[in-house]
Design a protein around this motif. Structure first.
Motif, PDB file in Angstrom:
ATOM      1  N   VAL A 225       0.784  -1.174  -0.018  1.00  0.00           N
ATOM      2  CA  VAL A 225       0.150   0.046  -0.013  1.00  0.00           C
ATOM      3  C   VAL A 225       0.950   1.233   0.035  1.00  0.00           C
ATOM      4  O   VAL A 225       2.187   1.225   0.916  1.00  0.00           O
ATOM      5  CB  VAL A 225      -0.903  -0.026   1.331  1.00  0.00           C
ATOM      6  CG1 VAL A 225      -1.619   1.291   1.279  1.00  0.00           C
ATOM      7  CG2 VAL A 225      -1.922  -1.203   1.273  1.00  0.00           C
ATOM      8  N   GLU A 226       0.597   2.114  -0.699  1.00  0.00           N
ATOM      9  CA  GLU A 226       1.163   3.507  -0.926  1.00  0.00           C
ATOM     10  C   GLU A 226       0.356   4.606  -0.498  1.00  0.00           C
ATOM     11  O   GLU A 226      -0.676   4.805  -1.004  1.00  0.00           O
ATOM     12  CB  GLU A 226       1.868   3.589  -2.288  1.00  0.00           C
ATOM     13  CG  GLU A 226       2.715   5.085  -2.387  1.00  0.00           C
ATOM     14  CD  GLU A 226       3.000   5.237  -3.750  1.00  0.00           C
ATOM     15  OE1 GLU A 226       4.309   4.978  -4.304  1.00  0.00           O
ATOM     16  OE2 GLU A 226       2.370   5.641  -4.423  1.00  0.00           O
ATOM     17  N   VAL A 227       0.803   5.290   0.707  1.00  0.00           N
ATOM     18  CA  VAL A 227       0.179   6.499   1.096  1.00  0.00           C
ATOM     19  C   VAL A 227       0.824   7.830   1.009  1.00  0.00           C
ATOM     20  O   VAL A 227       1.975   7.770   1.268  1.00  0.00           O
ATOM     21  CB  VAL A 227      -0.389   6.032   2.531  1.00  0.00           C
ATOM     22  CG1 VAL A 227      -1.029   7.217   3.167  1.00  0.00           C
ATOM     23  CG2 VAL A 227      -1.440   5.111   2.716  1.00  0.00           C
ATOM     24  N   ALA A 228       0.187   8.914   0.642  1.00  0.00           N
ATOM     25  CA  ALA A 228       0.700  10.233   0.669  1.00  0.00           C
ATOM     26  C   ALA A 228       0.278  10.946   2.111  1.00  0.00           C
ATOM     27  O   ALA A 228      -0.813  10.599   2.763  1.00  0.00           O
ATOM     28  CB  ALA A 228       0.172  10.996  -0.319  1.00  0.00           C
ATOM     29  N   TYR A 229       1.008  11.443   2.744  1.00  0.00           N
ATOM     30  CA  TYR A 229       0.874  12.115   4.038  1.00  0.00           C
ATOM     31  C   TYR A 229       1.892  13.551   4.182  1.00  0.00           C
ATOM     32  O   TYR A 229       2.745  13.797   3.463  1.00  0.00           O
ATOM     33  CB  TYR A 229       1.010  11.074   5.223  1.00  0.00           C
ATOM     34  CG  TYR A 229       2.610  10.933   5.342  1.00  0.00           C
ATOM     35  CD1 TYR A 229       3.476  11.585   6.117  1.00  0.00           C
ATOM     36  CD2 TYR A 229       3.208  10.090   4.637  1.00  0.00           C
ATOM     37  CE1 TYR A 229       4.761  11.320   6.534  1.00  0.00           C
ATOM     38  CE2 TYR A 229       4.831   9.647   4.812  1.00  0.00           C
ATOM     39  CZ  TYR A 229       5.465  10.526   5.535  1.00  0.00           C
ATOM     40  OH  TYR A 229       6.658  10.125   5.835  1.00  0.00           O
ATOM     41  N   GLU A 230       1.322  14.402   4.855  1.00  0.00           N
ATOM     42  CA  GLU A 230       2.232  15.535   5.197  1.00  0.00           C
ATOM     43  C   GLU A 230       2.151  15.418   6.971  1.00  0.00           C
ATOM     44  O   GLU A 230       1.370  15.235   7.729  1.00  0.00           O
ATOM     45  CB  GLU A 230       1.479  16.983   4.955  1.00  0.00           C
ATOM     46  CG  GLU A 230       1.355  16.893   3.380  1.00  0.00           C
ATOM     47  CD  GLU A 230       0.731  18.413   3.162  1.00  0.00           C
ATOM     48  OE1 GLU A 230       0.497  19.242   4.096  1.00  0.00           O
ATOM     49  OE2 GLU A 230       0.654  18.672   1.972  1.00  0.00           O
ATOM     50  N   ARG A 231       3.361  15.702   7.308  1.00  0.00           N
ATOM     51  CA  ARG A 231       3.816  15.802   8.748  1.00  0.00           C
ATOM     52  C   ARG A 231       4.407  17.165   9.040  1.00  0.00           C
ATOM     53  O   ARG A 231       5.150  17.769   8.407  1.00  0.00           O
ATOM     54  CB  ARG A 231       4.948  14.661   8.977  1.00  0.00           C
ATOM     55  CG  ARG A 231       5.159  14.230  10.393  1.00  0.00           C
ATOM     56  CD  ARG A 231       5.571  12.903  10.569  1.00  0.00           C
ATOM     57  NE  ARG A 231       5.670  12.429  11.770  1.00  0.00           N
ATOM     58  CZ  ARG A 231       5.901  11.306  12.259  1.00  0.00           C
ATOM     59  NH1 ARG A 231       6.443  10.411  11.636  1.00  0.00           N
ATOM     60  NH2 ARG A 231       5.790  10.866  13.559  1.00  0.00           N
ATOM     61  N   LEU A 232       3.687  17.618  10.294  1.00  0.00           N
ATOM     62  CA  LEU A 232       4.442  18.961  10.765  1.00  0.00           C
ATOM     63  C   LEU A 232       4.047  19.125  12.324  1.00  0.00           C
ATOM     64  O   LEU A 232       3.276  18.629  12.930  1.00  0.00           O
ATOM     65  CB  LEU A 232       3.364  20.216  10.108  1.00  0.00           C
ATOM     66  CG  LEU A 232       3.790  21.586  10.486  1.00  0.00           C
ATOM     67  CD1 LEU A 232       5.120  21.759   9.627  1.00  0.00           C
ATOM     68  CD2 LEU A 232       2.650  22.213   9.869  1.00  0.00           C
ATOM     69  N   GLY A 233       5.194  19.619  12.964  1.00  0.00           N
ATOM     70  CA  GLY A 233       5.130  19.908  14.572  1.00  0.00           C
ATOM     71  C   GLY A 233       5.862  18.933  15.177  1.00  0.00           C
ATOM     72  O   GLY A 233       6.345  17.899  14.769  1.00  0.00           O
ATOM     73  N   ASP A 234       5.771  18.942  16.595  1.00  0.00           N
ATOM     74  CA  ASP A 234       6.501  18.404  17.650  1.00  0.00           C
ATOM     75  C   ASP A 234       5.414  18.037  18.583  1.00  0.00           C
ATOM     76  O   ASP A 234       4.273  18.854  18.977  1.00  0.00           O
ATOM     77  CB  ASP A 234       7.522  18.958  18.308  1.00  0.00           C
ATOM     78  CG  ASP A 234       8.775  19.057  17.112  1.00  0.00           C
ATOM     79  OD1 ASP A 234       9.299  18.097  16.852  1.00  0.00           O
ATOM     80  OD2 ASP A 234       8.788  20.501  16.550  1.00  0.00           O
ATOM     81  N   GLY A 235       5.488  16.934  19.161  1.00  0.00           N
ATOM     82  CA  GLY A 235       4.615  16.727  20.536  1.00  0.00           C
ATOM     83  C   GLY A 235       4.076  15.391  20.275  1.00  0.00           C
ATOM     84  O   GLY A 235       4.716  14.520  19.675  1.00  0.00           O
ATOM     85  N   GLU A 236       2.881  14.998  21.082  1.00  0.00           N
ATOM     86  CA  GLU A 236       2.440  13.655  20.754  1.00  0.00           C
ATOM     87  C   GLU A 236       1.723  13.706  19.489  1.00  0.00           C
ATOM     88  O   GLU A 236       1.182  14.663  18.816  1.00  0.00           O
ATOM     89  CB  GLU A 236       1.244  13.506  21.846  1.00  0.00           C
ATOM     90  CG  GLU A 236       1.886  13.482  23.392  1.00  0.00           C
ATOM     91  CD  GLU A 236       0.605  13.294  24.265  1.00  0.00           C
ATOM     92  OE1 GLU A 236      -0.582  13.187  23.977  1.00  0.00           O
ATOM     93  OE2 GLU A 236       1.006  13.032  25.521  1.00  0.00           O
TER      94      GLU A 236
ATOM     95  N   GLU B 255       1.253  22.150  18.955  1.00  0.00           N
ATOM     96  CA  GLU B 255       1.228  21.402  20.205  1.00  0.00           C
ATOM     97  C   GLU B 255       1.264  19.851  19.912  1.00  0.00           C
ATOM     98  O   GLU B 255       1.312  18.850  20.782  1.00  0.00           O
ATOM     99  CB  GLU B 255      -0.208  21.589  21.105  1.00  0.00           C
ATOM    100  CG  GLU B 255      -0.412  22.851  21.588  1.00  0.00           C
ATOM    101  CD  GLU B 255      -1.322  23.137  22.466  1.00  0.00           C
ATOM    102  OE1 GLU B 255      -1.725  21.797  23.332  1.00  0.00           O
ATOM    103  OE2 GLU B 255      -2.206  24.187  22.499  1.00  0.00           O
ATOM    104  N   ARG B 256       1.247  19.452  18.690  1.00  0.00           N
ATOM    105  CA  ARG B 256       1.004  17.906  18.367  1.00  0.00           C
ATOM    106  C   ARG B 256       1.982  17.916  17.075  1.00  0.00           C
ATOM    107  O   ARG B 256       2.593  18.809  16.460  1.00  0.00           O
ATOM    108  CB  ARG B 256      -0.210  17.535  18.066  1.00  0.00           C
ATOM    109  CG  ARG B 256      -1.367  17.652  18.967  1.00  0.00           C
ATOM    110  CD  ARG B 256      -0.885  16.318  20.060  1.00  0.00           C
ATOM    111  NE  ARG B 256      -2.022  16.605  20.924  1.00  0.00           N
ATOM    112  CZ  ARG B 256      -1.490  16.962  22.091  1.00  0.00           C
ATOM    113  NH1 ARG B 256      -0.257  17.739  22.413  1.00  0.00           N
ATOM    114  NH2 ARG B 256      -2.534  17.215  23.283  1.00  0.00           N
ATOM    115  N   ASP B 257       2.717  16.309  16.946  1.00  0.00           N
ATOM    116  CA  ASP B 257       3.219  16.203  15.968  1.00  0.00           C
ATOM    117  C   ASP B 257       2.048  15.517  14.900  1.00  0.00           C
ATOM    118  O   ASP B 257       1.518  14.547  14.969  1.00  0.00           O
ATOM    119  CB  ASP B 257       4.046  14.727  16.130  1.00  0.00           C
ATOM    120  CG  ASP B 257       4.744  14.066  14.957  1.00  0.00           C
ATOM    121  OD1 ASP B 257       4.602  14.668  13.971  1.00  0.00           O
ATOM    122  OD2 ASP B 257       5.068  12.988  15.268  1.00  0.00           O
ATOM    123  N   VAL B 258       1.674  16.530  13.946  1.00  0.00           N
ATOM    124  CA  VAL B 258       0.422  16.238  13.200  1.00  0.00           C
ATOM    125  C   VAL B 258       0.968  15.539  11.690  1.00  0.00           C
ATOM    126  O   VAL B 258       1.794  16.035  11.232  1.00  0.00           O
ATOM    127  CB  VAL B 258       0.060  17.654  12.569  1.00  0.00           C
ATOM    128  CG1 VAL B 258      -1.316  17.414  12.078  1.00  0.00           C
ATOM    129  CG2 VAL B 258      -0.265  18.166  14.054  1.00  0.00           C
TER     130      VAL B 258
END
Length: 276
Positions: free
Chosen positions: A18-29, A54-57
């Motif tokens: 499975v291939e999934v696209a995602y974006e990741r931003l920030g730090d935290g839980e 506030e979060r690792d999104v």
């Protein structure tokens, strides 16, 4: 900028990639964001920056939507199949029981992840699955209309309409209470996502059997519902509260079915409170 990740998922006939696209931003839980049917991860853009303080999104394009690849043959387009794929995605990204927030179909999936104890908390915004048969048929008719419009309208025509507030309202007022707040580029991109989705028809057909049953015990659950939701009427939120008695039910005044751009500050606060 979206990244892509590939990972194996067990299927009856053997592992599938499975291939999934995602974006990741920030730090935290960690906090995973799931969109609705026919949409894509960019629908969360209005709240990403607030949440990332506030979060690792991690905003995800569900398999078969946005820039994610089609669902591989052998994996069903039902809740069991998508839960299996998201479990594998969490492992591939090194996420151990993240918080999750979802809208519409994404909200239903988020609640299912909560039942499976794969997440720490659930925030569901206008989640599917709490409808009567008549309410489901109405919602599906709206969604089919949006899909048909996306398929039939040439992209230059969509671009012209998206340049004006009236045009954006004509294209997206079914899901947004304040469609003028969407930028022309955002509207064009989401119409394209609706048109190009490889999973839309299969998920909608499978969705006829999507009825949420059972509690989500020992899990912080927040259910938010826009007072101007024209797709899933807000009385379904009351029904959801009866099924999940410990859930926190929150009104989203003036918000439509997809509330993130209608009131970003309110939605971000609801999601952050739910993940605390």
């Amino acid at each position: 900028m979206a990244e892509k990740i590939s990972f194996p998922v067990a299927a009856p006939a053997g592992d599938r990639t499975v291939e999934v696209a995602y974006e990741r931003l920030g730090d935290g839980e960690p906090l995973v964001l799931l969109h609705g049917i026919g949409h894509h991860l960019q629908v969360w853009d209005p709240v990403m920056g607030i949440l990332a303080a506030e979060r690792d999104v991690i905003a995800v394009d569900l398999p078969g939507f946005g820039r994610s690849a089609a669902v591989p043959e052998g994996i069903p387009h039902d809740l069991r199949g998508v839960t299996r794929m998201l479990r594998a995605l969490f492992e591939a990204l090194g996420l151990e029981r993240p918080h999750v927030a979802g809208n519409s179909l994404g909200g239903l999936i988020a609640l299912r992840l909560g039942q499976e104890k794969l997440v720490r908390s659930v925030t569901a915004l206008s989640p599917g699955g709490f409808w009567t048969p008549a309410e489901r048929n109405y919602a599906f008719a709206v969604l089919r209309g949006l899909r048909l419009g996306a398929l039939r309208l040439p992209e230059p025509a969509v671009a012209r309409l998206a340049r004006t507030a009236a045009g954006r309202a004509a294209l997206t007022s079914a899901i947004y209470a304040r469609p003028g707040r969407r930028s022309p580029d955002a509207v064009l991109a989401e119409i394209r996502a609706m048109r190009e989705s490889t999973a839309f028809d299969a998920v909608l057909e499978t969705g006829r059997s999507f009825v949420f049953t059972g509690d989500v015990p020992d899990m912080p659950v927040t259910i938010g519902w826009g007072t101007a939701d024209r797709v899933l009427l807000r009385r379904q939120g009351v029904r959801a509260k009866r099924i999940i008695p410990a859930a926190r039910l929150v009104r989203l005044p003036g918000c439509g079915h997809v509330p993130m751009s209608d009131d970003p500050a309110l939605v971000a606060r609801v999601v952050l409170d739910g993940s605390r």
